[in-house]
Motif scaffolding. Structure first.
Motif, PDB file in Angstrom:
ATOM      1  N   LYS A  42       2.196   6.951  -5.863  1.00 53.45           N
ATOM      2  CA  LYS A  42       2.748   5.599  -5.862  1.00 53.45           C
ATOM      3  C   LYS A  42       2.872   5.066  -4.440  1.00 53.45           C
ATOM      4  N   GLN A  43       3.268   5.940  -3.504  1.00 46.75           N
ATOM      5  CA  GLN A  43       3.357   5.526  -2.101  1.00 46.75           C
ATOM      6  C   GLN A  43       1.975   5.136  -1.577  1.00 46.75           C
ATOM      7  N   LEU A  44       0.967   5.937  -1.904  1.00 44.13           N
ATOM      8  CA  LEU A  44      -0.390   5.649  -1.438  1.00 44.13           C
ATOM      9  C   LEU A  44      -0.935   4.362  -2.059  1.00 44.13           C
ATOM     10  N   ALA A  45      -0.539   4.095  -3.286  1.00 47.42           N
ATOM     11  CA  ALA A  45      -1.000   2.870  -3.944  1.00 47.42           C
ATOM     12  C   ALA A  45      -0.521   1.630  -3.209  1.00 47.42           C
ATOM     13  N   SER A  46       0.580   1.757  -2.473  1.00 49.34           N
ATOM     14  CA  SER A  46       1.104   0.603  -1.750  1.00 49.34           C
ATOM     15  C   SER A  46       0.393   0.373  -0.424  1.00 49.34           C
ATOM     16  N   VAL A  47      -0.459   1.311  -0.005  1.00 48.62           N
ATOM     17  CA  VAL A  47      -1.202   1.156   1.249  1.00 48.62           C
ATOM     18  C   VAL A  47      -2.446   0.326   0.940  1.00 48.62           C
ATOM     19  N   LYS A  48      -2.383  -0.936   1.258  1.00 53.07           N
ATOM     20  CA  LYS A  48      -3.450  -1.865   0.907  1.00 53.07           C
ATOM     21  C   LYS A  48      -4.813  -1.441   1.438  1.00 53.07           C
ATOM     22  N   ALA A  49      -4.848  -0.882   2.633  1.00 49.20           N
ATOM     23  CA  ALA A  49      -6.122  -0.491   3.245  1.00 49.20           C
ATOM     24  C   ALA A  49      -6.822   0.623   2.467  1.00 49.20           C
ATOM     25  N   LEU A  50      -6.087   1.380   1.663  1.00 53.31           N
ATOM     26  CA  LEU A  50      -6.689   2.492   0.930  1.00 53.31           C
ATOM     27  C   LEU A  50      -7.189   2.115  -0.460  1.00 53.31           C
ATOM     28  N   ARG A  51      -6.943   0.919  -0.889  1.00 54.46           N
ATOM     29  CA  ARG A  51      -7.343   0.545  -2.254  1.00 54.46           C
ATOM     30  C   ARG A  51      -8.830   0.730  -2.483  1.00 54.46           C
ATOM     31  N   LYS A  52      -9.636   0.444  -1.475  1.00 52.11           N
ATOM     32  CA  LYS A  52     -11.075   0.627  -1.595  1.00 52.11           C
ATOM     33  C   LYS A  52     -11.542   1.788  -0.730  1.00 52.11           C
ATOM     34  N   GLY A  53     -10.622   2.661  -0.344  1.00 54.36           N
ATOM     35  CA  GLY A  53     -10.939   3.779   0.522  1.00 54.36           C
ATOM     36  C   GLY A  53     -11.703   4.879  -0.198  1.00 54.36           C
ATOM     37  N   SER A  54     -12.378   5.691   0.576  1.00 50.06           N
ATOM     38  CA  SER A  54     -13.116   6.828   0.024  1.00 50.06           C
ATOM     39  C   SER A  54     -12.137   7.926  -0.384  1.00 50.06           C
ATOM     40  N   LEU A  56     -12.188  10.897   0.691  1.00 50.30           N
ATOM     41  CA  LEU A  56     -11.815  11.619   1.898  1.00 50.30           C
ATOM     42  C   LEU A  56     -10.686  10.906   2.636  1.00 50.30           C
ATOM     43  N   GLU A  57     -10.778   9.588   2.734  1.00 44.58           N
ATOM     44  CA  GLU A  57      -9.696   8.820   3.368  1.00 44.58           C
ATOM     45  C   GLU A  57      -8.390   8.993   2.610  1.00 44.58           C
ATOM     46  N   LYS A  58      -8.475   8.973   1.299  1.00 46.08           N
ATOM     47  CA  LYS A  58      -7.281   9.146   0.484  1.00 46.08           C
ATOM     48  C   LYS A  58      -6.705  10.552   0.616  1.00 46.08           C
ATOM     49  N   ALA A  59      -7.567  11.551   0.769  1.00 46.05           N
ATOM     50  CA  ALA A  59      -7.096  12.923   0.941  1.00 46.05           C
ATOM     51  C   ALA A  59      -6.325  13.065   2.255  1.00 46.05           C
ATOM     52  N   PHE A  60      -6.869  12.510   3.332  1.00 42.11           N
ATOM     53  CA  PHE A  60      -6.164  12.589   4.611  1.00 42.11           C
ATOM     54  C   PHE A  60      -4.886  11.765   4.575  1.00 42.11           C
ATOM     55  N   ALA A  61      -4.931  10.640   3.897  1.00 39.71           N
ATOM     56  CA  ALA A  61      -3.726   9.819   3.772  1.00 39.71           C
ATOM     57  C   ALA A  61      -2.654  10.563   2.979  1.00 39.71           C
ATOM     58  N   THR A  62      -3.067  11.324   1.979  1.00 40.65           N
ATOM     59  CA  THR A  62      -2.118  12.113   1.199  1.00 40.65           C
ATOM     60  C   THR A  62      -1.451  13.164   2.078  1.00 40.65           C
ATOM     61  N   ALA A  63      -2.243  13.859   2.903  1.00 38.37           N
ATOM     62  CA  ALA A  63      -1.672  14.860   3.812  1.00 38.37           C
ATOM     63  C   ALA A  63      -0.697  14.195   4.781  1.00 38.37           C
ATOM     64  N   ALA A  64      -1.050  13.024   5.289  1.00 37.57           N
ATOM     65  CA  ALA A  64      -0.162  12.299   6.205  1.00 37.57           C
ATOM     66  C   ALA A  64       1.117  11.875   5.493  1.00 37.57           C
ATOM     67  N   MET A  65       0.996  11.431   4.263  1.00 39.95           N
ATOM     68  CA  MET A  65       2.156  10.991   3.497  1.00 39.95           C
ATOM     69  C   MET A  65       3.088  12.169   3.197  1.00 39.95           C
ATOM     70  N   VAL A  66       2.513  13.315   2.839  1.00 35.54           N
ATOM     71  CA  VAL A  66       3.325  14.506   2.587  1.00 35.54           C
ATOM     72  C   VAL A  66       4.097  14.856   3.852  1.00 35.54           C
ATOM     73  N   TYR A  67       3.403  14.869   4.988  1.00 35.51           N
ATOM     74  CA  TYR A  67       4.069  15.166   6.262  1.00 35.51           C
ATOM     75  C   TYR A  67       5.197  14.170   6.515  1.00 35.51           C
ATOM     76  N   ASN A  68       4.911  12.887   6.372  1.00 36.57           N
ATOM     77  CA  ASN A  68       5.915  11.850   6.650  1.00 36.57           C
ATOM     78  C   ASN A  68       7.124  11.945   5.730  1.00 36.57           C
ATOM     79  N   ASN A  69       6.923  12.389   4.503  1.00 33.02           N
ATOM     80  CA  ASN A  69       8.044  12.532   3.575  1.00 33.02           C
ATOM     81  C   ASN A  69       8.998  13.649   3.998  1.00 33.02           C
ATOM     82  N   TYR A  70       8.496  14.619   4.720  1.00 31.91           N
ATOM     83  CA  TYR A  70       9.324  15.734   5.173  1.00 31.91           C
ATOM     84  C   TYR A  70       9.833  15.555   6.599  1.00 31.91           C
ATOM     85  N   ALA A  71       9.159  14.746   7.396  1.00 37.87           N
ATOM     86  CA  ALA A  71       9.473  14.620   8.818  1.00 37.87           C
ATOM     87  C   ALA A  71      10.827  13.953   9.048  1.00 37.87           C
ATOM     88  N   ASP A  72      11.409  14.271  10.195  1.00 40.51           N
ATOM     89  CA  ASP A  72      12.676  13.664  10.583  1.00 40.51           C
ATOM     90  C   ASP A  72      12.424  12.260  11.149  1.00 40.51           C
TER      91      ASP A  72
END
Length: 147
Positions: A42-54, A56-72
């Motif tokens: 759901k968080q990734l769905a709100s990233v407008k730039a990823l709507r037409k992303g590949s 691979l882009e979505k996979a890296f964005a997922t890793a970044a989102m997971v990190y950001n959810n845990y980061a201080d």
């Protein structure tokens, strides 16, 4: 580097949720291994730039989102949190790697001074390193593609 640093802040401007301040943020539930809140998809769905992303882009964005959810709030993770995150969220890639010297080196570095923090770039380097040595990667390479 690969430009990851430049892409993360742009993702934050579209993010649905921001991590809670460190004083109110709870650790991940032991059973689930993920923080409570809005699902990653759901968080990734709100990233407008990823709507037409590949994919691979979505996979890296997922890793970044997971990190950001845990980061201080400073966008860093303690080494202990990093180890827990790698084991809980990327377990299929690290499963069975315990006897490999490089895996042991990476994990032992996270055990040393576990309260010290790492940034996103270091986290991604660890993740890519663990992926490259993974038996799962060899299994993925052996998959025959069909058209």
């Amino acid at each position: 580097m690969c430009g990851c640093r430049a892409s993360v802040p742009s993702m934050k401007q579209y993010s649905v949720s921001q991590p809670a301040p460190a004083s109110t943020k709870k650790g991940p539930p032991a059973a689930a291994g993920v923080p409570k809140g809005i699902p990653i998809a759901k968080q990734l769905a709100s990233v407008k730039a990823l709507r037409k992303g590949s994919d691979l882009e979505k996979a890296f964005a997922t890793a970044a989102m997971v990190y950001n959810n845990y980061a201080d709030p400073e966008n860093k993770l303690s080494k202990a949190e990093t180890k827990s995150l790698l084991q809980s969220q990327f377990g299929h890639f690290i499963q069975g790697q315990e006897n490999k010297p490089k895996y042991q080196e990476i994990i032992s570095s996270l055990d040393e001074e576990s309260e010290n923090k790492i940034n996103f770039e270091d986290f991604m380097i660890m993740l890519v390193s663990l992926t490259l040595m993974s038996d799962l990667l060899q299994e993925i390479k052996n998959v025959k593609t069909t058209k």
